[in-house]
Write a protein that holds these residues in place. Structure first.
Motif, PDB file in Angstrom:
ATOM      1  N   PHE A  34      -7.079   0.520   2.544  1.00  0.00           N
ATOM      2  CA  PHE A  34      -5.950  -0.422   2.581  1.00  0.00           C
ATOM      3  C   PHE A  34      -6.452  -1.857   2.808  1.00  0.00           C
ATOM      4  O   PHE A  34      -6.066  -2.776   2.118  1.00  0.00           O
ATOM      5  CB  PHE A  34      -4.977  -0.039   3.703  1.00  0.00           C
ATOM      6  CG  PHE A  34      -4.015   1.063   3.327  1.00  0.00           C
ATOM      7  CD1 PHE A  34      -4.044   1.645   2.063  1.00  0.00           C
ATOM      8  CD2 PHE A  34      -3.066   1.511   4.238  1.00  0.00           C
ATOM      9  CE1 PHE A  34      -3.162   2.651   1.722  1.00  0.00           C
ATOM     10  CE2 PHE A  34      -2.182   2.520   3.905  1.00  0.00           C
ATOM     11  CZ  PHE A  34      -2.231   3.090   2.646  1.00  0.00           C
ATOM     12  N   ALA A  61      -3.438   4.952   8.382  1.00  0.00           N
ATOM     13  CA  ALA A  61      -2.416   4.115   7.760  1.00  0.00           C
ATOM     14  C   ALA A  61      -1.598   3.388   8.825  1.00  0.00           C
ATOM     15  O   ALA A  61      -1.278   2.204   8.691  1.00  0.00           O
ATOM     16  CB  ALA A  61      -1.513   4.971   6.872  1.00  0.00           C
ATOM     17  N   PRO A  81       0.830  -1.201   0.000  1.00  0.00           N
ATOM     18  CA  PRO A  81       0.000   0.000   0.000  1.00  0.00           C
ATOM     19  C   PRO A  81       0.870   1.260   0.000  1.00  0.00           C
ATOM     20  O   PRO A  81       2.016   1.234   0.458  1.00  0.00           O
ATOM     21  CB  PRO A  81      -0.790  -0.120   1.303  1.00  0.00           C
ATOM     22  CG  PRO A  81       0.023  -0.996   2.179  1.00  0.00           C
ATOM     23  CD  PRO A  81       0.966  -1.783   1.338  1.00  0.00           C
ATOM     24  N   LYS A 109      -6.427  -5.140   0.348  1.00  0.00           N
ATOM     25  CA  LYS A 109      -5.642  -6.308   0.729  1.00  0.00           C
ATOM     26  C   LYS A 109      -6.462  -7.582   0.598  1.00  0.00           C
ATOM     27  O   LYS A 109      -5.996  -8.587   0.060  1.00  0.00           O
ATOM     28  CB  LYS A 109      -5.149  -6.156   2.171  1.00  0.00           C
ATOM     29  CG  LYS A 109      -4.295  -7.300   2.639  1.00  0.00           C
ATOM     30  CD  LYS A 109      -3.652  -6.987   3.983  1.00  0.00           C
ATOM     31  CE  LYS A 109      -3.024  -8.213   4.572  1.00  0.00           C
ATOM     32  NZ  LYS A 109      -3.886  -8.936   5.493  1.00  0.00           N
ATOM     33  N   ARG A 136      -7.895   3.498   6.386  1.00  0.00           N
ATOM     34  CA  ARG A 136      -7.639   2.132   6.847  1.00  0.00           C
ATOM     35  C   ARG A 136      -8.461   1.137   6.041  1.00  0.00           C
ATOM     36  O   ARG A 136      -7.969   0.099   5.604  1.00  0.00           O
ATOM     37  CB  ARG A 136      -7.977   2.025   8.340  1.00  0.00           C
ATOM     38  CG  ARG A 136      -7.351   0.813   9.004  1.00  0.00           C
ATOM     39  CD  ARG A 136      -7.927   0.587  10.378  1.00  0.00           C
ATOM     40  NE  ARG A 136      -9.306   0.152  10.303  1.00  0.00           N
ATOM     41  CZ  ARG A 136     -10.262   0.526  11.160  1.00  0.00           C
ATOM     42  NH1 ARG A 136      -9.987   1.355  12.144  1.00  0.00           N
ATOM     43  NH2 ARG A 136     -11.490   0.079  11.029  1.00  0.00           N
ATOM     44  N   TYR A 184       3.806   0.561   4.772  1.00  0.00           N
ATOM     45  CA  TYR A 184       3.293   1.256   3.591  1.00  0.00           C
ATOM     46  C   TYR A 184       4.315   2.281   3.112  1.00  0.00           C
ATOM     47  O   TYR A 184       5.171   2.722   3.869  1.00  0.00           O
ATOM     48  CB  TYR A 184       1.960   1.943   3.905  1.00  0.00           C
ATOM     49  CG  TYR A 184       2.033   2.931   5.053  1.00  0.00           C
ATOM     50  CD1 TYR A 184       2.316   4.266   4.815  1.00  0.00           C
ATOM     51  CD2 TYR A 184       1.845   2.523   6.370  1.00  0.00           C
ATOM     52  CE1 TYR A 184       2.397   5.177   5.855  1.00  0.00           C
ATOM     53  CE2 TYR A 184       1.929   3.411   7.407  1.00  0.00           C
ATOM     54  CZ  TYR A 184       2.200   4.743   7.152  1.00  0.00           C
ATOM     55  OH  TYR A 184       2.297   5.634   8.183  1.00  0.00           O
TER      56      TYR A 184
END
Lengths: 328, 373
Positions: A266, A50, A28, A270, A263, A61
């Motif tokens: 990300f 993050a 990320p 994922k 968040r 990241y």
């Protein structure tokens, strides 16, 4: 020669590794806008999101902080080229950069916060700041004894006027004769980080009779809250829950869950649930709201909270219409 | 000539390469040395940082493109500040002059885009120069006729420019499609300046035709300042106003002239940024280039060649600094500013720290040679 060898070695290693690695492949990236990741506001909320992701998943990241206008495109493109699985770009100003990078890298996922970019590999997250501001506007007007409330904005741009308009409508909804003072801190980006001037503006609003003031001004807000504390008046925080700054004089905070948005971007990228398109986060989605915690428990009246909850339900049900400055 | 050299108090006669090459180089080394110490303190490898910095500035075609793009801006603002310096004026308003020029570019590109490119581009460029010139004319006039100091008025004009541009972008020129972002619609394609051609490998960078304009303006600057009567008059006023008056040169006229040209030159930043790169009027496009222009002019000794070298140095630091922020996570944007600041400090402010020692060394060497002979 050395360099070429190195590249060759790296290529071999990459081929060798790619067979086994799966989770480790997820890279990320986030590009903060000017102001930087420690701006006590918008970018910092993204940074917190993050960091939270990093703590939970153990995946680091890549990040970049923009300091020049032309670095936006450079930064976003660069992240894509470095093999980022998802690039999160913070702020409306990065729209052009994301547009160009997304066209050039159709296989990379992009998420932009606070702006809409209509491309098949871009997710746009926008917030209904006016709805949250409406509620804190109500809280301000109902708490005020003078019937006068204040608003201190950062830089005078449409996004901040959106906060201001929602706040004003909320105040007028709770008390039709309420008076709302509005001041913008400035016309340059310095306005996001000028606590001294924020404090002065708050003081001048107090002098004109206001006793609750709402700051949507990034780091400038710190000065506004301090001035409220010094004068024994109330202040309303913004973006993050800032109630803890001055327990007792912080009436509440208008929360804009940028951290959650980052968040989730990300996380969803994922585990494969990431989807392109527009995500509008308002009261209904929990993207905006007002904060109640141990720091403002006695400050915000119970009756007021009941009324706010009623208004929240009405807004979600569409019974109360809050004007969005952007679509005016 | 020999007698002149020996005269007491005469400026040191050292080889030109020492003055123009060695001393700036040593200053730069000192700056890199201190930066290296700082990087060492935060626990990273300074040599690697230096390598990344240089690679990031010149290591691959796109990097060179970015470096030259920054250089273009610095040449414009460096020349702008320099012409004012030649008249003894300190124009710190290049930032605002460049910003307001964006309005000129914008109006021309937005409302005259039905014209063919060979008409609309020159008009937009002229509009940029004109708006910048007007914005500098007022402080120039106030200095010349009313004695209001340009340092004060130009810096205040920066704020007025920011406010005007903020107002016009938020209230008037804002595009409906921009979704609340204060910017105009995109200019039509016939107003865009050509980017660097593909074969250079720099087509992905923002480098554009403005770079050629910057080089042409540098030549014109040299010719104007040292080979025209106007340039001569400006320099005389700058060096001695009383003497200028005695010689029949009007200081007021030349102050206004120098400031107007200064503003026009600053306005070319808008040409590079708006016609060349962004193709719309946006906020903050001046990005501090106007202020760095002061350092560029100082380092470049107000001479176009020096300004080009200084602009290239700053361009390299800007682009190399970006690379640093990308490649080394421990070096964040604040660290990059520290390194940039140290370089400005050593090559600008502490410029004379090593100079006397180096000069006396070379003078002694020269004397020894003369004795031997």
């Amino acid at each position: 020669m050395m360099k070429r060898l190195k590249i060759a070695a790296m290529a071999v290693a990459a081929v060798a590794v790619s067979g086994i690695a799966h989770a480790e492949d997820f890279k990320p990236a986030i590009v903060f806008d000017m102001g930087g990741k420690f701006d006590k506001s918008f970018n910092e909320a993204a940074y917190n999101g993050a960091e939270e992701f990093k703590k939970k998943s153990g995946i680091d990241y890549m990040e970049f902080e923009v300091t020049q206008v032309s670095q936006r495109e450079q930064g976003v493109k660069r992240m894509a080229r470095k093999g980022a699985s998802i690039v999160v770009a913070m702020g409306f100003a990065q729209a052009d950069a994301v547009k160009k990078a997304a066209k050039a890298n159709p296989d990379t996922k992009f998420t932009i916060v606070d702006m809409v970019v209509d491309l098949p590999n871009v997710q746009s997250i926008v917030f209904k700041e006016h709805e949250g501001s409406f509620l804190v506007g109500m809280a301000a007007a109902m708490t005020s004894k003078t019937g006068k409330v204040g608003f201190v904005g950062g830089m005078d741009i449409p996004l901040i006027r959106k906060f201001a308009l929602g706040y004003e409508e909320g105040a007028k909804y709770a008390n039709p004769s309420a008076e709302v003072f509005q001041n913008m801190t400035g016309t340059t980006p310095a306005a996001w980080n000028d606590p001294t001037k924020g404090g002065e503006l708050a003081k001048s609003q107090f002098d004109r009779g206001a006793d609750v003031v709402y700051a949507a001004a990034g780091g400038t807000g710190i000065g506004v809250y301090q001035a409220a504390k010094d004068a024994g008046k109330f202040a309303i925080g913004v973006d993050s829950n800032q109630n803890y700054l001055h327990p007792g004089t912080m009436l509440t905070s208008m929360t804009k869950r940028v951290d959650v948005a980052v968040r989730e971007a990300f996380e969803s990228a994922k585990n494969g649930t990431w989807k392109a398109g527009i995500k509008v986060l308002g009261l209904k989605e929990g993207g905006v709201g007002y904060a109640i915690d141990e720091h403002n428990k006695g400050v915000l009246d119970k009756d007021i909270i009941a009324k706010l909850e009623q208004a929240r339900a009405d807004i979600i049900a569409g019974k109360i219409k809050v004007t969005d400055y952007m679509s005016k | 000539m020999a007698e002149a050299k020996a005269k007491f108090g005469a400026p040191a006669k050292v080889p030109a390469w020492v003055n123009l090459g060695l001393i700036p180089f040593i200053n730069l080394l000192a700056a890199f040395f201190i930066s290296g110490l700082v990087i060492l303190i935060i626990g990273d490898n300074p040599l690697k940082a230096l390598e990344v910095l240089i690679y990031g500035a010149f290591g691959y075609p796109e990097a060179i493109g970015y470096t030259l793009y920054y250089t273009t801006n610095f040449i414009f603002t460096g020349l702008a500040v320099a012409i004012a310096f030649h008249c003894g004026l300190f124009n710190i308003g290049a930032e605002g002059q460049a910003f307001i020029s964006g309005l000129g570019v914008g109006l021309a590109a937005l409302y005259l885009d039905f014209l063919p490119f060979w008409m609309v581009i020159p008009i937009a460029i002229l509009a940029a120069a004109l708006f910048g010139a007007i914005w500098a004319y007022v402080p120039g006039y106030l200095q010349a006729k009313r004695g209001s100091h340009v340092v004060i008025t130009t810096i205040m004009f920066n704020f007025i420019a920011f406010s005007i541009m903020n107002y016009t972008l938020v209230e008037i020129l804002i595009s409906k499609e921009a979704g609340g972002s204060p910017e105009t619609r995109e200019f039509a394609e016939n107003t865009w300046l050509a980017l660097a051609p593909d074969f250079t490998g720099m087509a992905d960078s923002p480098l554009n035709f403005s770079f050629i304009i910057a080089l042409a303006l540098s030549v014109a600057f040299y010719y104007f300042v040292w080979h025209t009567r106007w340039g001569y008059e400006i320099r005389v006023v700058g060096q001695n106003e009383t003497a200028a008056k005695y010689a029949g040169i009007s200081p007021a006229r030349n102050i206004i002239l120098a400031m107007t040209i200064s503003g026009a030159l600053a306005g070319f930043v808008a040409v590079n940024e708006l016609l060349g790169v962004h193709h719309k009027v946006i906020m903050e496009f001046t990005g501090g280039f106007g202020f760095v222009g002061i350092a560029v002019a100082l380092m470049g000794r107000n001479h176009p060649v020096g300004i080009f070298m200084a602009a290239l140095l700053f361009g390299a630091i800007y682009q190399g600094g970006t690379e640093l922020a990308f490649e080394m996570q421990s070096i964040n944007k604040e660290m990059v500013i520290v390194i940039q600041g140290l370089i400005i400090l050593f090559s600008g402010a502490l410029e004379h720290m090593f100079r006397p020692k180096i000069e006396s060394f070379f003078r002694r060497a020269a004397t020894a040679k003369a004795v031997e002979a």
